[in-house]
Design a protein around this motif. Structure first.
Motif, PDB file in Angstrom:
ATOM      1  N   TYR A  20     -13.126  -6.467  -3.738  1.00  0.00           N
ATOM      2  CA  TYR A  20     -14.476  -6.577  -3.611  1.00  0.00           C
ATOM      3  C   TYR A  20     -15.286  -6.482  -2.514  1.00  0.00           C
ATOM      4  CZ  TYR A  20     -19.537  -8.264  -4.570  1.00  0.00           C
ATOM      5  OH  TYR A  20     -20.533  -8.363  -4.617  1.00  0.00           O
ATOM      6  N   PRO A  21     -14.883  -7.186  -1.411  1.00  0.00           N
ATOM      7  CA  PRO A  21     -15.529  -7.001  -0.147  1.00  0.00           C
ATOM      8  C   PRO A  21     -15.275  -5.507   0.553  1.00  0.00           C
ATOM      9  CG  PRO A  21     -14.398  -8.954  -0.063  1.00  0.00           C
ATOM     10  CD  PRO A  21     -13.797  -8.253  -1.291  1.00  0.00           C
ATOM     11  N   VAL A  22     -14.445  -4.879   0.225  1.00  0.00           N
ATOM     12  CA  VAL A  22     -14.419  -3.400   0.684  1.00  0.00           C
ATOM     13  C   VAL A  22     -15.203  -2.486  -0.126  1.00  0.00           C
ATOM     14  CG1 VAL A  22     -12.694  -1.461   1.364  1.00  0.00           C
ATOM     15  CG2 VAL A  22     -12.209  -4.067   1.619  1.00  0.00           C
ATOM     16  N   LEU A  23     -15.112  -2.829  -1.481  1.00  0.00           N
ATOM     17  CA  LEU A  23     -16.060  -2.003  -2.256  1.00  0.00           C
ATOM     18  C   LEU A  23     -17.580  -2.210  -2.172  1.00  0.00           C
ATOM     19  CD1 LEU A  23     -14.355  -2.382  -5.597  1.00  0.00           C
ATOM     20  CD2 LEU A  23     -14.320  -0.551  -4.373  1.00  0.00           C
ATOM     21  N   GLN A  24     -17.937  -3.493  -1.564  1.00  0.00           N
ATOM     22  CA  GLN A  24     -19.240  -3.563  -1.371  1.00  0.00           C
ATOM     23  C   GLN A  24     -19.675  -2.803  -0.034  1.00  0.00           C
ATOM     24  OE1 GLN A  24     -20.831  -5.352  -3.584  1.00  0.00           O
ATOM     25  NE2 GLN A  24     -22.599  -5.411  -2.729  1.00  0.00           N
ATOM     26  N   ILE A  25     -19.177  -2.340   0.709  1.00  0.00           N
ATOM     27  CA  ILE A  25     -19.354  -1.568   1.725  1.00  0.00           C
ATOM     28  C   ILE A  25     -19.868  -0.206   1.394  1.00  0.00           C
ATOM     29  CG2 ILE A  25     -18.496  -0.192   3.830  1.00  0.00           C
ATOM     30  CD1 ILE A  25     -16.461  -2.394   3.984  1.00  0.00           C
ATOM     31  N   PHE A  26     -19.396   0.262   0.265  1.00  0.00           N
ATOM     32  CA  PHE A  26     -20.027   1.417  -0.416  1.00  0.00           C
ATOM     33  C   PHE A  26     -20.773   1.512  -1.258  1.00  0.00           C
ATOM     34  CE2 PHE A  26     -15.684   2.209   1.689  1.00  0.00           C
ATOM     35  CZ  PHE A  26     -16.053   3.441   2.647  1.00  0.00           C
ATOM     36  N   ASN A  27     -21.419   0.179  -1.702  1.00  0.00           N
ATOM     37  CA  ASN A  27     -22.360  -0.103  -2.560  1.00  0.00           C
ATOM     38  C   ASN A  27     -23.636   0.252  -2.092  1.00  0.00           C
ATOM     39  OD1 ASN A  27     -23.598  -0.608  -4.940  1.00  0.00           O
ATOM     40  ND2 ASN A  27     -23.095  -2.765  -4.812  1.00  0.00           N
ATOM     41  N   VAL A  28     -23.990   1.510  -1.907  1.00  0.00           N
ATOM     42  CA  VAL A  28     -25.344   1.714  -1.134  1.00  0.00           C
ATOM     43  C   VAL A  28     -25.988   2.753  -1.839  1.00  0.00           C
ATOM     44  CG1 VAL A  28     -24.446   1.512   1.303  1.00  0.00           C
ATOM     45  CG2 VAL A  28     -24.254   3.592   0.379  1.00  0.00           C
ATOM     46  N   GLU A  29     -27.240   3.121  -1.436  1.00  0.00           N
ATOM     47  CA  GLU A  29     -28.095   3.856  -2.259  1.00  0.00           C
ATOM     48  C   GLU A  29     -27.663   5.329  -2.089  1.00  0.00           C
ATOM     49  OE1 GLU A  29     -30.953   3.839  -4.275  1.00  0.00           O
ATOM     50  OE2 GLU A  29     -30.234   1.377  -4.527  1.00  0.00           O
ATOM     51  N   GLY A  30     -26.769   5.815  -1.067  1.00  0.00           N
ATOM     52  CA  GLY A  30     -26.619   7.043  -0.687  1.00  0.00           C
ATOM     53  C   GLY A  30     -25.793   7.842  -1.812  1.00  0.00           C
ATOM     54  N   PRO A  36     -22.953   8.867  -6.455  1.00  0.00           N
ATOM     55  CA  PRO A  36     -23.282   7.489  -5.499  1.00  0.00           C
ATOM     56  C   PRO A  36     -22.003   7.531  -4.719  1.00  0.00           C
ATOM     57  CG  PRO A  36     -23.787   7.018  -7.964  1.00  0.00           C
ATOM     58  CD  PRO A  36     -22.992   8.072  -7.929  1.00  0.00           C
ATOM     59  N   ALA A  37     -21.934   6.946  -3.562  1.00  0.00           N
ATOM     60  CA  ALA A  37     -20.929   6.900  -2.358  1.00  0.00           C
ATOM     61  C   ALA A  37     -19.950   6.106  -3.121  1.00  0.00           C
ATOM     62  CB  ALA A  37     -21.456   6.325  -1.328  1.00  0.00           C
ATOM     63  N   MET A  38     -20.135   4.939  -3.973  1.00  0.00           N
ATOM     64  CA  MET A  38     -19.287   4.206  -4.632  1.00  0.00           C
ATOM     65  C   MET A  38     -18.297   4.761  -5.454  1.00  0.00           C
ATOM     66  SD  MET A  38     -17.914   1.008  -5.173  1.00  0.00           S
ATOM     67  CE  MET A  38     -19.264  -0.183  -5.148  1.00  0.00           C
ATOM     68  N   TYR A  39     -18.697   5.779  -6.185  1.00  0.00           N
ATOM     69  CA  TYR A  39     -17.808   6.818  -6.824  1.00  0.00           C
ATOM     70  C   TYR A  39     -16.895   7.478  -6.276  1.00  0.00           C
ATOM     71  CZ  TYR A  39     -20.914   5.694 -10.960  1.00  0.00           C
ATOM     72  OH  TYR A  39     -21.429   5.149 -12.029  1.00  0.00           O
ATOM     73  N   TRP A  40     -17.439   8.038  -4.956  1.00  0.00           N
ATOM     74  CA  TRP A  40     -16.509   9.086  -4.165  1.00  0.00           C
ATOM     75  C   TRP A  40     -15.468   7.933  -3.639  1.00  0.00           C
ATOM     76  CZ3 TRP A  40     -16.251  14.011  -4.293  1.00  0.00           C
ATOM     77  CH2 TRP A  40     -17.318  14.591  -4.572  1.00  0.00           C
ATOM     78  N   TYR A  41     -15.733   6.870  -3.148  1.00  0.00           N
ATOM     79  CA  TYR A  41     -14.741   6.010  -2.428  1.00  0.00           C
ATOM     80  C   TYR A  41     -13.901   5.631  -3.509  1.00  0.00           C
ATOM     81  CZ  TYR A  41     -12.689   2.054  -0.490  1.00  0.00           C
ATOM     82  OH  TYR A  41     -11.451   1.124  -0.005  1.00  0.00           O
ATOM     83  N   VAL A  42     -14.072   5.198  -4.692  1.00  0.00           N
ATOM     84  CA  VAL A  42     -13.052   4.753  -5.594  1.00  0.00           C
ATOM     85  C   VAL A  42     -12.261   5.852  -6.024  1.00  0.00           C
ATOM     86  CG1 VAL A  42     -12.774   3.750  -7.788  1.00  0.00           C
ATOM     87  CG2 VAL A  42     -14.473   2.743  -6.557  1.00  0.00           C
ATOM     88  N   ALA A  43     -12.763   7.009  -6.133  1.00  0.00           N
ATOM     89  CA  ALA A  43     -11.999   8.104  -6.468  1.00  0.00           C
ATOM     90  C   ALA A  43     -11.035   8.574  -5.540  1.00  0.00           C
ATOM     91  CB  ALA A  43     -12.820   9.282  -7.059  1.00  0.00           C
ATOM     92  N   ILE A  49      -3.931   6.225  -3.286  1.00  0.00           N
ATOM     93  CA  ILE A  49      -2.941   5.401  -3.453  1.00  0.00           C
ATOM     94  C   ILE A  49      -1.912   6.283  -4.174  1.00  0.00           C
ATOM     95  CG2 ILE A  49      -2.751   3.492  -4.822  1.00  0.00           C
ATOM     96  CD1 ILE A  49      -5.386   2.465  -4.055  1.00  0.00           C
ATOM     97  N   VAL A  50      -2.307   7.087  -5.119  1.00  0.00           N
ATOM     98  CA  VAL A  50      -1.371   7.588  -6.240  1.00  0.00           C
ATOM     99  C   VAL A  50      -0.609   8.378  -5.238  1.00  0.00           C
ATOM    100  CG1 VAL A  50      -1.138   9.422  -7.899  1.00  0.00           C
ATOM    101  CG2 VAL A  50      -2.686   7.611  -8.115  1.00  0.00           C
TER     102      VAL A  50
END
Length: 66
Positions: A20-30, A36-43, A49-50
């Motif tokens: 969660y704390p690392v994901l919160q870094i990318f939880n922005v309006e961009g 959203p930036a969060m989707y890009w980061y997670v993907a 990782i894979v």
């Protein structure tokens, strides 16, 4: 067969990347390319990782000397 400590390291690394704390870094309006930036980061993190797991598991062991 990969060394077990490398697989454990990869698992811990994955847990840290998706924590969660690392994901919160990318939880922005961009947005980029309409997503959203969060989707890009997670993907990208999940894909990395894979790929890391594939490299570790498929890597050939060095031949053992008799």
């Amino acid at each position: 067969m990969p060394r077990p400590h490398l697989l454990v390291f990869c698992t811990v690394y994955a847990l840290l990347l998706l924590h969660y704390p690392v994901l919160q870094i990318f939880n922005v309006e961009g947005f980029w390319q309409g997503l959203p930036a969060m989707y890009w980061y997670v993907a990208l993190a999940w894909g990395g990782i894979v790929l890391l797991w594939i490299v570790l598991v498929e890597r050939k062991s060095p031949p053992k000397n008799p």
